[in-house]
Design an enzyme around this catalytic site. Structure first.
Site, PDB file in Angstrom:
ATOM      1  N   SER A  66    -133.581  23.444  51.055  1.00  0.00           N
ATOM      2  CA  SER A  66    -133.402  24.877  50.806  1.00  0.00           C
ATOM      3  C   SER A  66    -131.940  25.265  50.644  1.00  0.00           C
ATOM      4  O   SER A  66    -131.122  25.034  51.532  1.00  0.00           O
ATOM      5  CB  SER A  66    -134.000  25.693  51.967  1.00  0.00           C
ATOM      6  OG  SER A  66    -135.380  25.529  52.039  1.00  0.00           O
ATOM      7  N   HIS A  90    -135.886  26.496  46.090  1.00  0.00           N
ATOM      8  CA  HIS A  90    -136.318  25.207  45.544  1.00  0.00           C
ATOM      9  C   HIS A  90    -136.645  25.415  44.067  1.00  0.00           C
ATOM     10  O   HIS A  90    -137.703  25.945  43.718  1.00  0.00           O
ATOM     11  CB  HIS A  90    -137.538  24.679  46.303  1.00  0.00           C
ATOM     12  CG  HIS A  90    -137.247  24.294  47.719  1.00  0.00           C
ATOM     13  ND1 HIS A  90    -137.029  22.987  48.093  1.00  0.00           N
ATOM     14  CD2 HIS A  90    -137.097  25.047  48.831  1.00  0.00           C
ATOM     15  CE1 HIS A  90    -136.785  22.950  49.403  1.00  0.00           C
ATOM     16  NE2 HIS A  90    -136.816  24.188  49.868  1.00  0.00           N
ATOM     17  N   HIS A  93    -143.722  20.945  50.426  1.00  0.00           N
ATOM     18  CA  HIS A  93    -143.942  21.024  51.862  1.00  0.00           C
ATOM     19  C   HIS A  93    -145.438  21.071  52.176  1.00  0.00           C
ATOM     20  O   HIS A  93    -146.226  21.638  51.417  1.00  0.00           O
ATOM     21  CB  HIS A  93    -143.296  22.288  52.447  1.00  0.00           C
ATOM     22  CG  HIS A  93    -141.850  22.443  52.148  1.00  0.00           C
ATOM     23  ND1 HIS A  93    -141.390  22.905  50.933  1.00  0.00           N
ATOM     24  CD2 HIS A  93    -140.752  22.198  52.911  1.00  0.00           C
ATOM     25  CE1 HIS A  93    -140.059  22.951  50.961  1.00  0.00           C
ATOM     26  NE2 HIS A  93    -139.652  22.526  52.138  1.00  0.00           N
ATOM     27  N   TYR A 103    -146.742  22.893  54.365  1.00  0.00           N
ATOM     28  CA  TYR A 103    -147.147  24.285  54.608  1.00  0.00           C
ATOM     29  C   TYR A 103    -147.465  25.059  53.325  1.00  0.00           C
ATOM     30  O   TYR A 103    -148.071  26.134  53.371  1.00  0.00           O
ATOM     31  CB  TYR A 103    -146.101  25.040  55.435  1.00  0.00           C
ATOM     32  CG  TYR A 103    -144.768  25.283  54.768  1.00  0.00           C
ATOM     33  CD1 TYR A 103    -144.618  26.188  53.720  1.00  0.00           C
ATOM     34  CD2 TYR A 103    -143.630  24.623  55.213  1.00  0.00           C
ATOM     35  CE1 TYR A 103    -143.385  26.419  53.128  1.00  0.00           C
ATOM     36  CE2 TYR A 103    -142.387  24.850  54.625  1.00  0.00           C
ATOM     37  CZ  TYR A 103    -142.272  25.745  53.595  1.00  0.00           C
ATOM     38  OH  TYR A 103    -141.049  25.962  53.005  1.00  0.00           O
ATOM     39  N   GLU A 104    -147.076  24.526  52.184  1.00  0.00           N
ATOM     40  CA  GLU A 104    -147.405  25.182  50.922  1.00  0.00           C
ATOM     41  C   GLU A 104    -148.885  25.024  50.568  1.00  0.00           C
ATOM     42  O   GLU A 104    -149.372  25.665  49.637  1.00  0.00           O
ATOM     43  CB  GLU A 104    -146.543  24.626  49.792  1.00  0.00           C
ATOM     44  CG  GLU A 104    -145.067  24.965  49.908  1.00  0.00           C
ATOM     45  CD  GLU A 104    -144.240  24.337  48.801  1.00  0.00           C
ATOM     46  OE1 GLU A 104    -144.261  24.871  47.677  1.00  0.00           O
ATOM     47  OE2 GLU A 104    -143.573  23.312  49.059  1.00  0.00           O
ATOM     48  N   ALA A 111    -132.422  21.954  55.169  1.00  0.00           N
ATOM     49  CA  ALA A 111    -131.885  23.036  55.986  1.00  0.00           C
ATOM     50  C   ALA A 111    -132.645  22.988  57.302  1.00  0.00           C
ATOM     51  O   ALA A 111    -133.868  22.890  57.307  1.00  0.00           O
ATOM     52  CB  ALA A 111    -132.095  24.377  55.296  1.00  0.00           C
ATOM     53  N   MET A 171    -138.961  21.735  58.587  1.00  0.00           N
ATOM     54  CA  MET A 171    -140.349  21.670  58.118  1.00  0.00           C
ATOM     55  C   MET A 171    -140.533  20.674  56.975  1.00  0.00           C
ATOM     56  O   MET A 171    -141.437  20.830  56.154  1.00  0.00           O
ATOM     57  CB  MET A 171    -140.807  23.061  57.677  1.00  0.00           C
ATOM     58  CG  MET A 171    -140.667  24.125  58.754  1.00  0.00           C
ATOM     59  SD  MET A 171    -140.953  25.794  58.098  1.00  0.00           S
ATOM     60  CE  MET A 171    -140.388  26.796  59.481  1.00  0.00           C
ATOM     61  N   SER A 172    -139.670  19.672  56.917  1.00  0.00           N
ATOM     62  CA  SER A 172    -139.748  18.714  55.805  1.00  0.00           C
ATOM     63  C   SER A 172    -139.232  17.362  56.260  1.00  0.00           C
ATOM     64  O   SER A 172    -139.165  17.065  57.448  1.00  0.00           O
ATOM     65  CB  SER A 172    -138.908  19.217  54.626  1.00  0.00           C
ATOM     66  OG  SER A 172    -137.521  19.239  54.979  1.00  0.00           O
ATOM     67  N   ASN A 192    -129.165  27.766  60.866  1.00  0.00           N
ATOM     68  CA  ASN A 192    -129.397  28.788  61.894  1.00  0.00           C
ATOM     69  C   ASN A 192    -129.629  28.059  63.210  1.00  0.00           C
ATOM     70  O   ASN A 192    -129.891  26.851  63.223  1.00  0.00           O
ATOM     71  CB  ASN A 192    -130.617  29.650  61.545  1.00  0.00           C
ATOM     72  CG  ASN A 192    -131.882  28.814  61.401  1.00  0.00           C
ATOM     73  OD1 ASN A 192    -132.113  28.199  60.342  1.00  0.00           O
ATOM     74  ND2 ASN A 192    -132.690  28.753  62.429  1.00  0.00           N
ATOM     75  N   HIS A 218    -135.595  33.614  56.645  1.00  0.00           N
ATOM     76  CA  HIS A 218    -135.236  32.687  55.575  1.00  0.00           C
ATOM     77  C   HIS A 218    -133.963  33.132  54.859  1.00  0.00           C
ATOM     78  O   HIS A 218    -133.222  32.298  54.322  1.00  0.00           O
ATOM     79  CB  HIS A 218    -136.394  32.567  54.573  1.00  0.00           C
ATOM     80  CG  HIS A 218    -136.230  31.438  53.594  1.00  0.00           C
ATOM     81  ND1 HIS A 218    -136.148  30.111  53.972  1.00  0.00           N
ATOM     82  CD2 HIS A 218    -136.123  31.438  52.232  1.00  0.00           C
ATOM     83  CE1 HIS A 218    -136.003  29.356  52.900  1.00  0.00           C
ATOM     84  NE2 HIS A 218    -135.985  30.128  51.835  1.00  0.00           N
TER      85      HIS A 218
END
Length: 275
Positions: free
Chosen positions: A31, A62, A84, A86-87, A114, A212-213, A236, A248
């Protein structure tokens, strides 16, 4: 032939036919980290939507394109945007590009992301070389019948992240005056950010950052026999570390702020990576 192998070979042949080079290194950009491709010389783009069997990325930050060319004197193929779990994709779709890269003859991969900082010694804007990961919560990228042509049934993950690459990454960072952190990356399925209790649990487990990746892709790369360098941009601090909500937009802003350092250190790393 197994249907998955048919798709992998079809996609690899399609991409290779569109390139004027034979890439040595693949780079997956997380990201907000896409600006690295602007430093690729003689860049040639292929939209994901034009590639047979390729999923489409749906997340802001992305772009969804392959960029080939020369970076730091090496022939590279950058994935500007990743997929991902989650997509809504099956994990086999998430890692499909890794299979294709290996089929194309690429044996070296840089995986970036990220991430949220868990280590209280970190701050937003830090760059972390990944030394190991915690992927217990990741859907297994190797679930199902093993295709021996792709790799062994039970791959060893002891040295998933190449130690020599990590040492080199820190060395070039020092030469550039950029502090490089080292740490363990933890995977979370997302897309919701983790709760403070979950972050506390991950900290106890030894995690320094969370995202998350990356883990499914790295597992697949190791299964395929690829040399892996993992890099996290701490965009963050994770939930409960600071007294502020997560979003985000903050991730994208910090990625933009750290862009110059990130590009500089990755460029010099690629120049000096002995592959």
């Amino acid at each position: 032939m197994d249907n998955m192998m048919v798709k992998i070979k079809e996609t690899a042949e399609f991409i290779s036919s569109k390139l004027s080079i034979k890439p040595e290194i693949a780079i997956i950009l997380g990201s907000g980290l896409g600006p690295l491709v602007e430093r690729i010389e003689d860049g040639k783009e292929i939209e994901y939507s034009d590639i047979p069997n390729f999923p489409l990325t749906t997340v802001e930050g992305h772009a969804g394109k392959l960029v080939s060319g020369t970076l730091g004197g090496k022939r590279v193929l950058a994935l500007k945007g990743r997929f991902h779990y989650y997509e809504g994709y099956d994990v086999s779709q998430v890692v499909f590009p890794i299979r294709v890269l290996k089929q194309m003859g690429i044996n070296n991969i840089i995986v970036t992301n990220a991430a949220g900082g868990i280590n209280s010694g970190f701050k937003a804007g830090d760059i972390m070389a990944i030394t190991d990961h915690i992927g217990l919560f990741a859907p297994s990228a190797l679930r199902g019948r093993n295709i021996q042509e792709l790799g062994p049934r039970f791959p060893d993950m002891t040295n998933a992240y190449d130690k020599g690459a990590v040492a080199l990454f820190q060395k070039v960072g020092t030469e550039l005056g950029i502090e490089i952190k080292k740490g363990i990356y933890a995977y979370a399925k997302g897309p919701m950010y983790e709760t403070p209790a979950e972050i506390l649990a991950l900290r106890v487990m030894g995690a320094d950052a969370v995202g998350m990746s990356t883990v499914p892709e790295v597992v697949t790369a190791v299964h395929s026999g690829m040399k892996v360098m993992g890099i996290s941009c701490i965009t963050n601090m994770a939930a409960g570390i600071l007294n502020q909500p997560l979003n985000h937009e903050e991730v994208m802003k910090t990625a933009k702020d750290v862009e110059n350092n990130f590009v500089s250190v990755v460029l010099k790393f690629v120049q000096n990576w002995d592959i």
